[in-house]
Write an enzyme that holds these catalytic residues in place. Structure first.
Site, mmCIF file in Angstrom:
data_model
loop_
_atom_site.group_PDB
_atom_site.id
_atom_site.type_symbol
_atom_site.label_atom_id
_atom_site.label_comp_id
_atom_site.label_asym_id
_atom_site.label_seq_id
_atom_site.Cartn_x
_atom_site.Cartn_y
_atom_site.Cartn_z
ATOM 1 N N GLY A 137 0.807 -1.218 0.000
ATOM 2 C CA GLY A 137 0.000 0.000 0.000
ATOM 3 C C GLY A 137 0.839 1.266 0.000
ATOM 4 O O GLY A 137 0.528 2.235 -0.706
ATOM 5 N N THR A 138 1.899 1.282 0.774
ATOM 6 C CA THR A 138 2.725 2.487 0.870
ATOM 7 C C THR A 138 3.311 2.845 -0.486
ATOM 8 O O THR A 138 3.253 3.997 -0.925
ATOM 9 C CB THR A 138 3.857 2.264 1.904
ATOM 10 O OG1 THR A 138 3.245 2.006 3.172
ATOM 11 C CG2 THR A 138 4.766 3.476 2.003
ATOM 12 N N SER A 191 -3.343 -3.450 -0.824
ATOM 13 C CA SER A 191 -2.190 -4.090 -0.173
ATOM 14 C C SER A 191 -2.521 -5.542 0.125
ATOM 15 O O SER A 191 -3.607 -5.837 0.657
ATOM 16 C CB SER A 191 -1.888 -3.337 1.123
ATOM 17 O OG SER A 191 -0.917 -4.032 1.862
ATOM 18 N N GLN A 220 -7.695 -0.406 3.147
ATOM 19 C CA GLN A 220 -8.623 -0.954 4.135
ATOM 20 C C GLN A 220 -9.975 -1.072 3.448
ATOM 21 O O GLN A 220 -10.406 -0.140 2.781
ATOM 22 C CB GLN A 220 -8.752 -0.029 5.348
ATOM 23 C CG GLN A 220 -7.450 0.237 6.070
ATOM 24 C CD GLN A 220 -6.961 -0.951 6.902
ATOM 25 O OE1 GLN A 220 -7.722 -1.886 7.208
ATOM 26 N NE2 GLN A 220 -5.693 -0.907 7.271
ATOM 27 N N CYS A 254 3.053 5.897 18.954
ATOM 28 C CA CYS A 254 3.869 6.146 20.141
ATOM 29 C C CYS A 254 5.286 6.479 19.675
ATOM 30 O O CYS A 254 5.914 5.694 18.986
ATOM 31 C CB CYS A 254 3.890 4.908 21.017
ATOM 32 S SG CYS A 254 4.855 5.135 22.493
ATOM 33 N N ASN A 256 -8.320 3.646 8.285
ATOM 34 C CA ASN A 256 -7.637 2.540 8.953
ATOM 35 C C ASN A 256 -7.762 2.589 10.472
ATOM 36 O O ASN A 256 -7.599 1.580 11.137
ATOM 37 C CB ASN A 256 -6.157 2.493 8.558
ATOM 38 C CG ASN A 256 -5.498 3.844 8.584
ATOM 39 O OD1 ASN A 256 -5.943 4.772 7.916
ATOM 40 N ND2 ASN A 256 -4.441 3.976 9.354
HETATM 41 N N1 PLP Z 1 -3.102 2.965 3.442
HETATM 42 C C1 PLP Z 1 -3.875 2.571 4.467
HETATM 43 C C2 PLP Z 1 -5.259 3.104 4.592
HETATM 44 C C3 PLP Z 1 -3.377 1.653 5.400
HETATM 45 O O1 PLP Z 1 -4.131 1.265 6.418
HETATM 46 C C4 PLP Z 1 -2.051 1.172 5.242
HETATM 47 C C5 PLP Z 1 -1.473 0.246 6.242
HETATM 48 O O2 PLP Z 1 -1.905 0.161 7.355
HETATM 49 C C6 PLP Z 1 -1.300 1.604 4.144
HETATM 50 C C7 PLP Z 1 -1.861 2.510 3.273
HETATM 51 C C8 PLP Z 1 0.096 1.084 3.909
HETATM 52 O O3 PLP Z 1 0.027 -0.224 3.417
HETATM 53 P P1 PLP Z 1 1.299 -1.215 3.501
HETATM 54 O O4 PLP Z 1 1.411 -1.644 4.918
HETATM 55 O O5 PLP Z 1 0.937 -2.333 2.579
HETATM 56 O O6 PLP Z 1 2.474 -0.448 3.028
#
Ligand code: PLP
Length: 397
Positions: free
Chosen positions: A85-86, A212, A192, A339, A164
């Site tokens: 996702g990132t 993701s 999500q 945190c 998320n």
């Molecule tokens: N976008 C959302 C809404 C997420 O919840 C997350 C991960 O928690 C990401 C992007 C990032 O995804 P990844 O962990 O696959 O890099």
């Protein structure tokens, strides 16, 4: 000491570990593992190679892309496999920004994941501008508020499918319709929601959409980005020209096969997953709300919230410390807030909803999955009641 709340009170252990952090990551499913097995052993070839091993790998990637495209309602060559996702969020935002020569304005929402917020900030640091739209107090972004924030020079709009932290489901289609009327592409971070909502790029009206694998039963390290034909994107990685020249790097063949299997499973079981999770999270919410000081974050409207998500705050308590106490009792969950160096930072999502720091540093996020049961829900409720009672007593509240 390990099973005491601050050394004073004995902690009741639940008989087995309860995993209630599925928004963070999910276990790899048996069907995904089975689908991947061949590509972790015999079929190990490089998908760019012309020999038989390479052709086998290439065929697997081709078939996986087609499978994902059929599920998402797009063309196979509109899908780029990424590391998750990132990376998909970065490629969508920065790749689009570079394609616009780093000129113009990016509009997203204040409750996006940091992969989106920080990508937009990075583009701003290079000369673009960016803004975020605040949600309503229930965590839903109003399409009218979004439309009002679009500028003459806006080149990209983005809104996540589901949040998320608090699980609120955004009115993507309505937002996308407004955005499209102005001739601007719509990006949707749908990391999500897959498996709990039917995701189709045309139904959502997205031009760019991130997913993701590890949120839906595939392993970490694989994801995808949907890029509607004609949407401008400049690649961020230079190299061998894989993924139609948009994402260089030797393909993660086993991961890609696993991603396609996970997506197929998620889509096939959405209705039963939703039904199961709704029953559990309704029961958990009803139980938690009877605990003194508990407040629910985000909407309580069932259709506007991911069925597996329950997010509550215990104002005045520290989220991280509650998570650690729950962990010692055998329950894995997470704080809605980050945190940093031992200090709980307020959740940017809860702040965007208008909550003060006492509430925004005191949230617990329970995200349930298919393997959770009503016994888990009862155990979580009892543990949260015990811990918060003890912590409030210790703080004299
Ligand atoms: N976008 C959302 C809404 C997420 O919840 C997350 C991960 O928690 C990401 C992007 C990032 O995804 P990844 O962990 O696959 O890099």
């Amino acid at each position: 000491m390990d099973n005491m709340v601050s050394g004073a009170h004995p902690v009741k252990q639940v008989p087995h570990r309860i995993y209630a952090d599925h928004a963070a990551t999910t276990p790899v499913t048996d069907s995904v593992r089975a689908a991947m097995e061949l590509y972790l052993s015999e079929c190990f070839g490089n998908a760019s190679a012309v020999h038989r091993e390479g052709r086998e790998a290439s065929r697997a990637v081709f078939a996986a892309r087609k499978r994902c495209a059929d599920i998402l309602g797009c063309l196979p060559d509109e899908l780029i496999f990424t590391s998750g996702g990132t990376e998909s969020d970065n490629l969508a935002i920065k790749g689009n920004a570079f394609a616009h020569g780093l000129r113009g304005h990016i509009l997203t929402t204040a409750i996006e994941h940091h992969a989106v917020l920080n990508s937009a900030r990075f583009c701003s640091s290079l000369g673009m501008t960016s803004d975020t739209v605040l949600p309503e107090a229930d965590g839903i972004v109003s399409p009218d508020a979004f439309a009002a924030a679009i500028r003459e020079d806006t080149v990209l709009c983005g809104c996540m499918l589901a949040n998320n932290e608090i699980g609120t489901i955004q009115p993507i289609k309505e937002i996308a319709d407004t955005v499209h009327r102005k001739g601007i592409p719509m990006f949707c971070d749908a990391v999500q929601g897959m498996g709990q909502i039917l995701v189709s790029v045309s139904v959502l009206g997205a031009d760019l959409l991130s997913l993701s694998g590890h949120k839906i039963g595939a392993p970490k390290g694989v994801g995808l980005l949907y890029i509607r034909r004609g949407t401008p994107i400049t690649p961020l990685l230079d190299g061998g020209g894989q993924e139609m020249g948009l994402r260089a790097g030797t393909e993660n063949v086993a991961g890609i096969v696993g991603m396609a299997q996970a997506l197929a499973d998620a889509a096939a079981h959405t209705a039963e997953t939703t039904a199961h999770l709704s029953v559990l999270s309704d029961a958990l919410m009803s139980e938690l709300i009877t605990i003194p000081h508990c407040v629910i974050n985000g909407t309580t409207e069932r259709t506007k919230r991911l069925p597996g998500n329950v997010n509550v705050s215990f104002p005045g308590l520290d989220a991280e410390s509650m998570v650690l106490h729950l962990d010692r009792m055998g329950i894995a969950t997470s704080a809605g807030s980050a945190c940093t160096a031992g200090k709980t930072e307020p959740s940017h999502v809860l702040k965007a909803l208008g909550h003060d720091d006492r509430r925004a540093t005191a949230s617990l996020r329970f995200t349930l999955g298919y393997e959770n049961t009503m016994d888990d829900v009862r155990a979580i409720g009892a543990a949260v009641r015990q811990i918060t009672e003890q912590l409030y007593t210790m703080t004299g509240m």
